[in-house]
Design an enzyme around this catalytic site. Structure first.
Site, PDB file in Angstrom:
ATOM      1  CB  CYS A 224       5.483   2.439 -13.172  1.00  0.00           C
ATOM      2  SG  CYS A 224       4.312   3.768 -12.891  1.00  0.00           S
TER       3      CYS A 224
ATOM      4  NE  ARG B 268       7.574  -2.667 -11.114  1.00  0.00           N
ATOM      5  CZ  ARG B 268       8.367  -2.678 -10.054  1.00  0.00           C
ATOM      6  NH1 ARG B 268       8.675  -3.814  -9.475  1.00  0.00           N
ATOM      7  NH2 ARG B 268       8.862  -1.564  -9.582  1.00  0.00           N
TER       8      ARG B 268
ATOM      9  CD1 TRP C 167      -1.116   1.303  -9.401  1.00  0.00           C
ATOM     10  CD2 TRP C 167      -0.147   3.121  -8.534  1.00  0.00           C
ATOM     11  NE1 TRP C 167      -1.747   1.589  -8.210  1.00  0.00           N
ATOM     12  CE2 TRP C 167      -1.180   2.700  -7.661  1.00  0.00           C
ATOM     13  CE3 TRP C 167       0.586   4.246  -8.185  1.00  0.00           C
ATOM     14  CZ2 TRP C 167      -1.471   3.353  -6.464  1.00  0.00           C
ATOM     15  CZ3 TRP C 167       0.294   4.905  -6.993  1.00  0.00           C
ATOM     16  CH2 TRP C 167      -0.728   4.454  -6.147  1.00  0.00           C
TER      17      TRP C 167
ATOM     18  CG  ASN D 234       8.890   2.611 -11.181  1.00  0.00           C
ATOM     19  OD1 ASN D 234       7.984   3.143 -10.552  1.00  0.00           O
ATOM     20  ND2 ASN D 234       9.537   1.552 -10.742  1.00  0.00           N
ATOM     21  N   GLY D 235       8.650   6.110 -10.808  1.00  0.00           N
ATOM     22  CA  GLY D 235       9.095   6.951  -9.696  1.00  0.00           C
ATOM     23  C   GLY D 235       8.373   8.288  -9.735  1.00  0.00           C
TER      24      GLY D 235
ATOM     25  CD  GLU E 213      -2.347 -11.860   4.582  1.00  0.00           C
ATOM     26  OE1 GLU E 213      -2.232 -10.675   4.921  1.00  0.00           O
ATOM     27  OE2 GLU E 213      -2.061 -12.263   3.443  1.00  0.00           O
TER      28      GLU E 213
ATOM     29  CE  LYS F 103      -3.792 -11.184   0.510  1.00  0.00           C
ATOM     30  NZ  LYS F 103      -2.571 -11.036   1.246  1.00  0.00           N
TER      31      LYS F 103
ATOM     32  CD  GLU G  23      -4.268  -7.097  -0.908  1.00  0.00           C
ATOM     33  OE1 GLU G  23      -4.165  -8.261  -0.475  1.00  0.00           O
ATOM     34  OE2 GLU G  23      -3.317  -6.491  -1.425  1.00  0.00           O
TER      35      GLU G  23
ATOM     36  CG  HIS H  28     -13.083  -3.966  25.111  1.00  0.00           C
ATOM     37  ND1 HIS H  28     -13.296  -3.581  26.416  1.00  0.00           N
ATOM     38  CD2 HIS H  28     -12.444  -5.166  25.173  1.00  0.00           C
ATOM     39  CE1 HIS H  28     -12.780  -4.490  27.229  1.00  0.00           C
ATOM     40  NE2 HIS H  28     -12.264  -5.468  26.491  1.00  0.00           N
TER      41      HIS H  28
ATOM     42  CE  LYS I 119       3.526  -9.725  -5.456  1.00  0.00           C
ATOM     43  NZ  LYS I 119       2.531  -9.921  -4.403  1.00  0.00           N
TER      44      LYS I 119
HETATM   45  C1  AGP Z   1      -0.473  -7.928   0.051  1.00  0.00           C
HETATM   46  O1  AGP Z   1      -1.527  -8.696  -0.394  1.00  0.00           O
HETATM   47  C2  AGP Z   1      -0.508  -6.529  -0.347  1.00  0.00           C
HETATM   48  N1  AGP Z   1      -0.671  -6.351  -1.738  1.00  0.00           N
HETATM   49  C3  AGP Z   1       0.405  -5.546   0.348  1.00  0.00           C
HETATM   50  O2  AGP Z   1      -0.140  -5.340   1.603  1.00  0.00           O
HETATM   51  C4  AGP Z   1       1.911  -5.919   0.511  1.00  0.00           C
HETATM   52  O3  AGP Z   1       2.044  -6.981   1.400  1.00  0.00           O
HETATM   53  C5  AGP Z   1       2.668  -4.679   1.009  1.00  0.00           C
HETATM   54  O4  AGP Z   1       2.561  -3.663   0.051  1.00  0.00           O
HETATM   55  C6  AGP Z   1       4.106  -4.961   1.301  1.00  0.00           C
HETATM   56  O5  AGP Z   1       4.807  -5.340   0.161  1.00  0.00           O
HETATM   57  P1  AGP Z   1       6.252  -5.959   0.261  1.00  0.00           P
HETATM   58  O6  AGP Z   1       6.129  -7.245   0.992  1.00  0.00           O
HETATM   59  O7  AGP Z   1       6.677  -6.137  -1.165  1.00  0.00           O
HETATM   60  O8  AGP Z   1       7.106  -4.973   0.988  1.00  0.00           O
END
Ligand code: AGP
Length: 627
Positions: A2, A27, A74, A100-101, A500, A504, A507, A523, A622
């Site tokens: 949010c 956000r 959100w 927000n929260g 990673e 990506k 996501e 394995h 984010k």
């Molecule tokens: C990254 O592409 C993600 N959206 C997510 O995994 C992110 O890295 C994670 O939420 C950690 O966020 P931060 O680095 O702001 O703590």
């Protein structure tokens, strides 16, 4: 999660609020809304979906006024509907809040304290508007208990700040909160507990937002609210209090981010811009921190003397998501260079264990936003147990930056795309520099240190070269676009790269993918392989090259298509793979910085080809500020 924006000053509020929401859309983007005060009324407009939907709706509405608040959501409590979109109001429609929260005890408050109030949403937030209403009413007519709904209009004689303060003393949970009242058109109240809020200080105008990006076009003077603080803001100034009406004195500070860093600069997506920013921003992470003559790095923010540094016998790197994969590279670096046993802990797990820590343990919290709830909670736990706690953070003034006893900004600049890219490579750079700094006090020779410093000096140019693979990666993506599954493989420092690359892809394309260390294939995961299950593997020239090559042979025998990330000049890679993406060589510990770039591009081009919303993937936000 949010985003909140507030404005009070001498300009039209609506354009500032909507532009601010666009900056904060990363956000949350389930729904959005604005409320603006004008001529003794407050106009509230809300819409389900992205900010564009709200902007479209606002085209047919007149919303004048120089004072307002806005929110992009959100969803946590209550579905994605217009009734549940913020800002919310009390029974009278005069008190408007954006939050927000999470208010954990909202049901309890609703049933015990707010009998007779009419609730129109399914959110936890609405309780705040009604609680403030009740305490405000109470301040008009003292000794009115239990807390009643207002009858008819309220006089402007109430005490809004105290009403908000009393309401907040009743709630359990977290909040970044802005409040306005129709009868107090010169006052904006902002409060924080667990969710970030920043005040921007302009010339007879003030901004409030979840981060600095909505205010960068107007001011770089900011005040970060701390937990338990409440600000009363008017066009002539602001005052900060704790929740017991005691004044808190804070100075504004200058931030060095600027608005253009938060723009797409002509590129179609923030993610692409941020991928291509990497060779530039890595220089910002390295600047002033490498010491050529001594073959070391010096990160001054560590705030530890050499005696303390030598006393460290264990390092724990705590993070979530992409930051945790950067941390995994950090583990290799700390163990190899400094010889210190190092663990990577996913914050959400760490915080609920009973971790064994002492005053020889150095804990780093690694976070782009510096606001990730799990990481913050884990670091607080580590601090409680007596460890050294430091931050590796991007967002200036964020909670982790402020709560840790030192640490380092990674200087990646504003990262707007939900999928993290440039923060990840800069985190790796900072962690490897830390490992070098500790290593030079222990077992790294000056010659080895100098080689690493030299490799750092060359890294930006090599990242540029890795970016030149973009067209080739796009062609490969076109070839594989119909596939529903991918497997990513790497070994050693390239295992986090595989993780990673896989994250990506998941996501932003919603394609299923898995990531494994190459040696782990036989394995179990090898059973998945078939001509319909392509493998993306990192097989660059390092100490595990031959081992990785054997793993690739095993895959070839199962007829799965192979896409290899290989070192320039490695002709053997062509024999093994269906497609090869060549990257320049570098020192092994820095390979992830180079090798991740084609994988970022792979996910990006795939998402574009499939028509996905690259910067705002479904279900994600984010900054994950709730558990
Ligand atoms: C990254 O592409 C993600 N959206 C997510 O995994 C992110 O890295 C994670 O939420 C950690 O966020 P931060 O680095 O702001 O703590």
């Amino acid at each position: 999660m949010c985003g909140i924006v507030g404005y009070i000053g001498n300009k039209e509020a609506l354009p500032i609020l909507v532009k601010g929401l666009r900056r904060l859309e990363y956000r949350g983007y389930d729904s959005a809304g604005v409320a603006v005060a004008h001529g003794g009324n407050i106009k509230r407009v809300r819409a389900v979906g992205k900010i564009d939907n709200l902007a479209d709706k606002l085209q047919s509405e007149k919303v004048p006024g120089t004072f307002g608040i806005a929110h992009t959501r959100w969803a946590t409590h209550g579905g994605v509907t217009e009734e549940n979109a913020h800002p919310h109001s009390d029974c009278t429609g005069k008190i408007i809040v954006a939050h927000n929260g999470i208010i954990e005890n909202y049901r309890e408050l609703q049933h015990n304290l707010l009998v007779g109030h009419t609730f129109v949403s399914k959110t936890d937030t609405e309780i705040l508007a009604h609680l403030i209403e009740a305490f405000y009413q109470d301040s008009v007519k003292p000794a009115n208990t239990p807390l009643p709904p207002s009858e008819g209009g309220m006089a402007a004689t109430g005490d809004l700040r105290t009403a908000v303060e009393k309401a907040l003393r009743k709630v359990r949970g977290t909040y970044g909160l802005v409040v306005m009242h129709q009868d107090h058109p010169d006052t904006l109240i902002a409060a924080r507990l667990g969710s970030p809020l920043v005040i921007g200080v302009g010339d007879h105008e003030y901004f409030v937002a979840s981060d600095t990006s909505p205010m960068l076009a107007y001011t770089q003077q900011v005040v970060f609210l701390d937990d338990g603080e409440l600000a009363e803001i008017t066009p002539n100034g602001f005052q900060i209090y704790n929740l017991h009406s005691q004044r808190v004195h804070k100075q504004s500070e200058q931030i060095d981010w600027n608005e253009s860093e938060a723009e797409k600069n002509g590129l179609p997506h923030f993610m692409l811009k941020e991928i291509f920013d990497q060779p530039t921003v890595i220089k910002d992470a390295l600047r002033g921190r490498l010491v050529e003559d001594d073959g070391t790095a010096h990160l001054g923010g560590l705030n530890m003397g050499e005696v303390e540094m030598r006393s460290v016998n264990r390092v724990i790197l705590i993070a979530c998501g992409t930051a945790s994969y950067a941390a995994m590279v950090g583990k290799y670096a700390f163990e190899r260079l400094a010889g210190i046993p190092t663990e990577v802990e996913v914050a959400s797990e760490f915080r609920y264990r009973d971790p064994i820590l002492d005053n020889h343990t150095l804990v780093f919290g690694i976070s782009q936003s510096g606001e990730t709830a799990d990481t913050i909670a884990a670091l607080r736990e580590a601090k409680r147990k007596g460890a050294f706690v430091r931050g590796v953070v991007n967002v200036i003034g964020s909670t982790i930056a402020r709560e840790t006893d030192g640490g380092t900004y990674i200087h990646a600049g504003p990262e707007m795309a939900v999928a993290s890219t440039k923060a990840y490579t800069n985190m790796i750079a900072v962690l490897v520099m830390y490992a070098l700094q500790f290593g030079r006090l222990r077992r790294v020779t000056v010659a080895t240190g100098e080689r690493l410093v030299k490799a750092f000096r060359e890294i930006s140019v090599k990242m540029e070269q890795a970016l030149q693979t973009s067209d080739k990666v796009k062609q490969i993506v076109e070839k594989y676009q119909g596939h529903k599954n991918f497997l990513f493989l790497g070994r050693g420092v390239n295992f986090p790269v595989a993780l990673e690359g896989s994250l990506k892809l998941k996501e932003i394309t919603y394609i299923h993918s898995e990531a494994y260390p190459g040696g782990e294939m036989k394995h179990g995961p090898i059973a998945l392989l078939s001509p319909e299950f392509p493998v993306v593997a990192i097989m660059t020239k390092n100490q595990l090259y031959d081992k990785m090559r054997s793993n690739i042979e095993e895959i070839r025998a199962r007829k799965a298509p192979i896409i290899l990330i290989a070192t320039e000049g490695d002709e053997a890679a062509k024999e093994l793979a269906d497609d090869v993406i060549y990257v320049p060589p570098t020192m092994e510990l820095l390979e992830p910085i180079i090798n991740t770039i084609p994988l970022q591009l792979f996910a990006y081009h795939m998402a574009v080809l499939l028509g996905k919303d690259v910067d705002r993937p479904r279900n994600l936000a984010k900054s994950v500020t709730v558990e």
